[in-house]
Write a protein that holds these residues in place. Structure first.
Motif, PDB file in Angstrom:
ATOM      1  N   GLY A 121      -1.216  -4.457   9.708  1.00 46.18           N
ATOM      2  CA  GLY A 121      -1.525  -3.093   9.313  1.00 46.18           C
ATOM      3  C   GLY A 121      -0.350  -2.146   9.380  1.00 46.18           C
ATOM      4  O   GLY A 121      -0.486  -0.962   9.052  1.00 46.18           O
ATOM      5  N   GLU A 122       0.816  -2.663   9.801  1.00 45.43           N
ATOM      6  CA  GLU A 122       1.999  -1.822   9.954  1.00 45.43           C
ATOM      7  C   GLU A 122       3.054  -2.191   8.900  1.00 45.43           C
ATOM      8  O   GLU A 122       3.088  -3.322   8.414  1.00 45.43           O
ATOM      9  N   PRO A 123       3.960  -1.230   8.559  1.00 51.03           N
ATOM     10  CA  PRO A 123       5.050  -1.538   7.622  1.00 51.03           C
ATOM     11  C   PRO A 123       5.994  -2.577   8.227  1.00 51.03           C
ATOM     12  O   PRO A 123       6.468  -2.420   9.350  1.00 51.03           O
ATOM     13  N   LEU A 124       6.288  -3.629   7.478  1.00 54.02           N
ATOM     14  CA  LEU A 124       7.114  -4.729   7.974  1.00 54.02           C
ATOM     15  C   LEU A 124       8.532  -4.277   8.294  1.00 54.02           C
ATOM     16  O   LEU A 124       9.085  -4.627   9.349  1.00 54.02           O
ATOM     17  N   ASP A 125       9.130  -3.496   7.378  1.00 52.81           N
ATOM     18  CA  ASP A 125      10.549  -3.135   7.538  1.00 52.81           C
ATOM     19  C   ASP A 125      10.806  -2.373   8.826  1.00 52.81           C
ATOM     20  O   ASP A 125      11.894  -2.441   9.394  1.00 52.81           O
ATOM     21  N   ARG A 126       9.809  -1.631   9.292  1.00 58.10           N
ATOM     22  CA  ARG A 126       9.994  -0.800  10.480  1.00 58.10           C
ATOM     23  C   ARG A 126      10.308  -1.641  11.722  1.00 58.10           C
ATOM     24  O   ARG A 126      10.957  -1.167  12.653  1.00 58.10           O
ATOM     25  N   PHE A 127       9.912  -2.905  11.724  1.00 60.39           N
ATOM     26  CA  PHE A 127      10.060  -3.745  12.913  1.00 60.39           C
ATOM     27  C   PHE A 127      11.284  -4.655  12.858  1.00 60.39           C
ATOM     28  O   PHE A 127      11.871  -4.947  13.898  1.00 60.39           O
ATOM     29  N   ILE A 128      11.663  -5.135  11.653  1.00 61.45           N
ATOM     30  CA  ILE A 128      12.672  -6.213  11.625  1.00 61.45           C
ATOM     31  C   ILE A 128      13.952  -5.859  10.894  1.00 61.45           C
ATOM     32  O   ILE A 128      14.922  -6.625  10.985  1.00 61.45           O
ATOM     33  N   VAL A 129      13.998  -4.739  10.178  1.00 55.95           N
ATOM     34  CA  VAL A 129      15.234  -4.364   9.480  1.00 55.95           C
ATOM     35  C   VAL A 129      16.128  -3.583  10.430  1.00 55.95           C
ATOM     36  O   VAL A 129      15.690  -2.595  11.023  1.00 55.95           O
ATOM     37  N   PRO A 130      17.390  -4.021  10.616  1.00 62.19           N
ATOM     38  CA  PRO A 130      18.296  -3.276  11.510  1.00 62.19           C
ATOM     39  C   PRO A 130      18.421  -1.827  11.057  1.00 62.19           C
ATOM     40  O   PRO A 130      18.394  -1.527   9.859  1.00 62.19           O
ATOM     41  N   SER A 131      18.552  -0.932  12.029  1.00 61.07           N
ATOM     42  CA  SER A 131      18.585   0.497  11.719  1.00 61.07           C
ATOM     43  C   SER A 131      19.731   0.866  10.785  1.00 61.07           C
ATOM     44  O   SER A 131      19.595   1.758   9.951  1.00 61.07           O
ATOM     45  N   ASP A 132      20.864   0.153  10.896  1.00 60.06           N
ATOM     46  CA  ASP A 132      22.007   0.491  10.048  1.00 60.06           C
ATOM     47  C   ASP A 132      21.871  -0.053   8.631  1.00 60.06           C
ATOM     48  O   ASP A 132      22.743   0.183   7.795  1.00 60.06           O
ATOM     49  N   GLU A 133      20.781  -0.788   8.329  1.00 59.97           N
ATOM     50  CA  GLU A 133      20.605  -1.346   6.992  1.00 59.97           C
ATOM     51  C   GLU A 133      19.355  -0.838   6.287  1.00 59.97           C
ATOM     52  O   GLU A 133      19.060  -1.245   5.166  1.00 59.97           O
ATOM     53  N   TYR A 177       0.859  -1.171   0.000  1.00 58.85           N
ATOM     54  CA  TYR A 177       0.000   0.000   0.000  1.00 58.85           C
ATOM     55  C   TYR A 177       0.898   1.224   0.000  1.00 58.85           C
ATOM     56  O   TYR A 177       1.771   1.373   0.881  1.00 58.85           O
ATOM     57  N   ASP A 178       0.709   2.089  -0.993  1.00 53.68           N
ATOM     58  CA  ASP A 178       1.527   3.319  -1.073  1.00 53.68           C
ATOM     59  C   ASP A 178       3.013   2.993  -0.991  1.00 53.68           C
ATOM     60  O   ASP A 178       3.778   3.618  -0.235  1.00 53.68           O
ATOM     61  N   ASP A 179       3.432   1.979  -1.765  1.00 57.00           N
ATOM     62  CA  ASP A 179       4.847   1.606  -1.893  1.00 57.00           C
ATOM     63  C   ASP A 179       5.460   1.075  -0.604  1.00 57.00           C
ATOM     64  O   ASP A 179       6.683   1.075  -0.448  1.00 57.00           O
ATOM     65  N   GLU A 180       4.641   0.628   0.342  1.00 51.74           N
ATOM     66  CA  GLU A 180       5.154   0.022   1.563  1.00 51.74           C
ATOM     67  C   GLU A 180       4.560  -1.366   1.742  1.00 51.74           C
ATOM     68  O   GLU A 180       3.376  -1.588   1.491  1.00 51.74           O
ATOM     69  N   ALA A 181       5.415  -2.308   2.182  1.00 47.25           N
ATOM     70  CA  ALA A 181       4.954  -3.667   2.453  1.00 47.25           C
ATOM     71  C   ALA A 181       4.262  -3.670   3.818  1.00 47.25           C
ATOM     72  O   ALA A 181       4.912  -3.531   4.858  1.00 47.25           O
ATOM     73  N   ILE A 182       2.944  -3.838   3.811  1.00 45.96           N
ATOM     74  CA  ILE A 182       2.145  -3.799   5.027  1.00 45.96           C
ATOM     75  C   ILE A 182       1.816  -5.232   5.453  1.00 45.96           C
ATOM     76  O   ILE A 182       1.411  -6.061   4.636  1.00 45.96           O
ATOM     77  N   VAL A 183       1.984  -5.501   6.736  1.00 49.56           N
ATOM     78  CA  VAL A 183       1.741  -6.841   7.269  1.00 49.56           C
ATOM     79  C   VAL A 183       0.245  -7.131   7.279  1.00 49.56           C
ATOM     80  O   VAL A 183      -0.557  -6.329   7.766  1.00 49.56           O
ATOM     81  N   GLU A 184      -0.137  -8.293   6.735  1.00 52.31           N
ATOM     82  CA  GLU A 184      -1.526  -8.735   6.801  1.00 52.31           C
ATOM     83  C   GLU A 184      -1.702  -9.832   7.855  1.00 52.31           C
ATOM     84  O   GLU A 184      -2.718  -9.888   8.523  1.00 52.31           O
ATOM     85  N   ARG A 185      -0.706 -10.694   8.006  1.00 52.79           N
ATOM     86  CA  ARG A 185      -0.708 -11.656   9.106  1.00 52.79           C
ATOM     87  C   ARG A 185       0.657 -12.323   9.163  1.00 52.79           C
ATOM     88  O   ARG A 185       1.436 -12.276   8.198  1.00 52.79           O
ATOM     89  N   VAL A 186       0.957 -12.930  10.307  1.00 52.21           N
ATOM     90  CA  VAL A 186       2.218 -13.641  10.514  1.00 52.21           C
ATOM     91  C   VAL A 186       1.911 -14.967  11.207  1.00 52.21           C
ATOM     92  O   VAL A 186       0.863 -15.123  11.841  1.00 52.21           O
ATOM     93  N   ASN A 187       2.826 -15.926  11.059  1.00 58.28           N
ATOM     94  CA  ASN A 187       2.613 -17.196  11.763  1.00 58.28           C
ATOM     95  C   ASN A 187       3.266 -17.140  13.144  1.00 58.28           C
ATOM     96  O   ASN A 187       3.970 -16.173  13.500  1.00 58.28           O
ATOM     97  N   SER A 188       3.036 -18.173  13.937  1.00 62.66           N
ATOM     98  CA  SER A 188       3.516 -18.176  15.319  1.00 62.66           C
ATOM     99  C   SER A 188       5.040 -18.185  15.366  1.00 62.66           C
ATOM    100  O   SER A 188       5.637 -17.611  16.288  1.00 62.66           O
TER     101      SER A 188
END
Length: 613
Positions: A302-314, A276-287
């Motif tokens: 509903g949140e951008p995936l990269d914001r949570f799991i991509v290290p800040s320096d990358e 959505y709007d050029d961002e990969a938005i999470v729809e669901r994840v497994n356990s």
């Protein structure tokens, strides 16, 4: 021609009637034909009015002509007031109406109403007939099975079926007509369902429902659609075969169930995303994703995936992967991601899904951190084995060289010692004992050098800290240097990493080499090598006669010496100990014309293997 044709033997008498009739039935064209035949009747005529003129007229002939060509054309017979009653009895049937003229103004009104009624009724009947013909044609040519039934005491009795019904269900129409439809097509286990459907139909309900019916090819699934005649117990039922579609739906459902089970129970972390709007938005994840990355699904959806799991320096370097994912590419890339255990290494596998509306897909993260560590461990083991093999190769080479020394170089002084001992026994001269002593000293020095080389093969501490100045001074003190002088050019930085004992032997042998290979007292200088302000090694040089360029390449070979009393191991020991540290030895000329030995370590100061500190 006219829509309404009035046939009369005397048209003049009807002039007034016709004018009034035109005014009353404005949507119909009225005309008069003189005579008593139907010659002017054609396809456009919608009603024929015959004025019999007198009680003696016989309209039978005209009616016969009309009915032979136009069996359903409405016919109105005008008779005089005194006309015979038998005329009505003869002509009252077959869309034929008899009107008695009253001879006043009411005749036109009466005729207009009767003509209008007859024409409208005929039009409706002809329209219904056309529709019935079209329906019958459609009924027969439909590719779906269709049946017409009439409910009698709650049972659907077959009135007719089309050809498609006969082919699909395997019964001819003649066999089914007059019997219950359910008897032929409803499987035994579906009878209760059929009763419920019949009840809905009798209540006048129109619907579409999925049913299973017995056909010529066994049980198949259909979409049953019905049409009910208003105020009637007759209805039509159409069966559309949906067996293949339902099987595809069930197969898709099975695949979806397997996919969902795989999604839930996958050993790798999996996320379903949509752009959505050029961002990969999470729809669901497994356990597994939740446990690896430490976030609950409710937090991520509903949140951008990269914001949570991509290290800040990358985060600035993932645009290439994002662009490829947005293009719908399948990926199999090595990436680093932030987890509950810190930054780990994963194989990112992207599986796009073409939904037509936006970029969607699944991304799975396979943790390869341990595998990468095993690979690094294997690489370290490989290097260790290679180093061990190289060390073994060197040891074997040294053994061969030792064997050569023992068999050749030690044999010479032993032979000299034996001869001198024999000469001393025969003559008793002191000079023979002195030569014998010299041979013993040379053999002892050679043995010490060999033992030193052997110890260096098994025990080297290259991580020690060595003070160059103090080590050089101590080595100088351990060497006989009559008249020679030592100068140290080690400003401020005098410590390196290395084996103190081996480095001491390097200095001793370089000092001894300078003293033994010059006929006059020499000055020996020890200094630091530097490039771009960083130390890269150290040097030892003298102001003696230097090394013959022709023999420089052999200077470090085992057993090679240009001094009569030399063992041939001094510079060999230097080269070996330098190599054991991972350093590099270069032999050249000093600025004073003497010999210069440069020892350099690899890499920048303080960072390379066995470099300075």
């Amino acid at each position: 021609m006219a829509d309404v044709l009035i046939v009369s033997a005397d048209g003049g008498k009807l002039a007034t009637l016709i004018r009034e009739l035109d005014d009353r039935i404005a949507d119909l064209d009225v005309s008069v034909a003189a005579g008593t035949d139907a010659g002017e009747v054609d396809e456009s005529t919608e009603c024929l009015v015959f004025d019999s003129g007198s009680a003696d007229s016989a309209p039978g002939r005209l009616l016969g002509e009309v009915r032979s060509a136009y069996p359903t054309l409405p016919f109105v017979l005008l008779v005089p007031p005194e006309g015979a009653a038998s005329i009505e009895e003869v002509l009252v049937a077959d869309r034929t109406t008899v009107l008695r003229r009253r001879g006043d103004a009411t005749d036109a009104a009466m005729l207009a109403n009767r003509v209008q009624t007859l024409v409208e009724s005929d039009r409706r009947e002809r329209k219904l007939e056309r529709e019935r013909e079209r329906f019958d044609t459609l009924f027969e040519v439909l590719t779906q099975p269709v049946v017409e039934v009439e409910f009698r005491d709650g049972v659907p009795i077959v009135l007719r079926v089309n050809r498609a019904f006969e082919e699909v269900f395997g019964y001819e129409e003649a066999t089914m007509v007059g019997r219950s439809l359910d008897e032929f097509v409803v499987p035994p286990e579906r009878q209760e369902e059929a009763v419920s459907i019949n009840s809905r139909v009798q209540d006048g309900e129109m619907f579409a429902v999925e049913v299973t019916r017995q056909t010529a090819d066994g049980e198949r699934e259909f979409l049953l659609q019905n049409a009910v005649y208003p105020d009637s117990d007759v209805e039509f039922a159409m069966y559309t075969d949906i067996t293949e579609r339902k099987e595809r739906e069930r197969e898709l459902q099975r695949q979806n169930d397997r996919l969902q089970a795989l999604f839930r129970n996958a050993r790798s972390a999996v996320v379903e995303y949509a752009y959505y709007d050029d961002e990969a938005i999470v729809e669901r994840v497994n356990s597994r994703f939740e446990s690896v990355f430490g976030y609950e699904g409710e937090t991520l959806v509903g949140e951008p995936l990269d914001r949570f799991i991509v290290p800040s320096d990358e985060r600035g370097s993932i645009s290439d992967i994002d662009e490829r994912v947005k293009r719908g590419e399948h990926l199999d890339e090595e990436v680093r991601r932030e987890t509950v255990d810190g930054v780990q290494t994963f194989i990112l596998r992207n599986t796009p899904i073409d939904t037509g509306d936006r970029v969607r897909g699944y991304a799975s993260y396979v943790d390869i951190t341990q595998r990468k560590e095993r690979e690094r461990e294997l690489e370290r083991t490989k290097r260790h084995l290679e180093d061990s093999n190289e060390a073994l190769r060197r040891k074997n080479e040294r053994l061969e060289q030792f064997a050569s020394v023992v068999s050749h170089d030690l044999r010479n002084p032993l032979t000299v010692a034996r001869l001198q001992a024999e000469f001393a026994e025969e003559s008793g001269g002191d000079e023979h004992f002195e030569r014998l002593h010299t041979s013993h000293e040379r053999m002892e020095a050679m043995i010490e050098d060999l033992l030193l080389l052997a110890r260096a093969e098994t025990s080297v501490d290259t991580d020690g800290t060595v003070a160059l100045a103090s080590r050089a001074k101590r080595a100088w003190e351990g060497v006989r240097t009559p008249g020679a002088k030592l100068e140290l050019d080690l400003p401020g930085a005098s410590e390196i990493r290395g084996d103190p004992e081996l480095l001491g032997h390097v200095f001793e042998n370089l000092f001894r080499n300078a003293v033994d290979h010059n006929d006059r007292p020499v000055t020996v200088r020890v200094g630091v090598l530097a490039e771009n302000g960083e130390r890269t090694g150290f040097y030892v040089e003298d102001d003696g006669c230097g090394i013959d360029p022709d023999s420089a390449g052999q200077a470090t070979d085992y057993g090679y010496s240009t001094a009569e009393s030399g063992t041939g191991f001094g510079l060999s020991i230097v080269a070996e100990f330098v190599d054991r540290h991972g350093w590099e030895l270069t032999i050249g000329d000093s600025t004073d014309g003497g010999a210069r030995f440069e020892i350099r370590w690899q890499g920048p100061e303080g960072t390379g293997t066995n470099s300075g500190v």
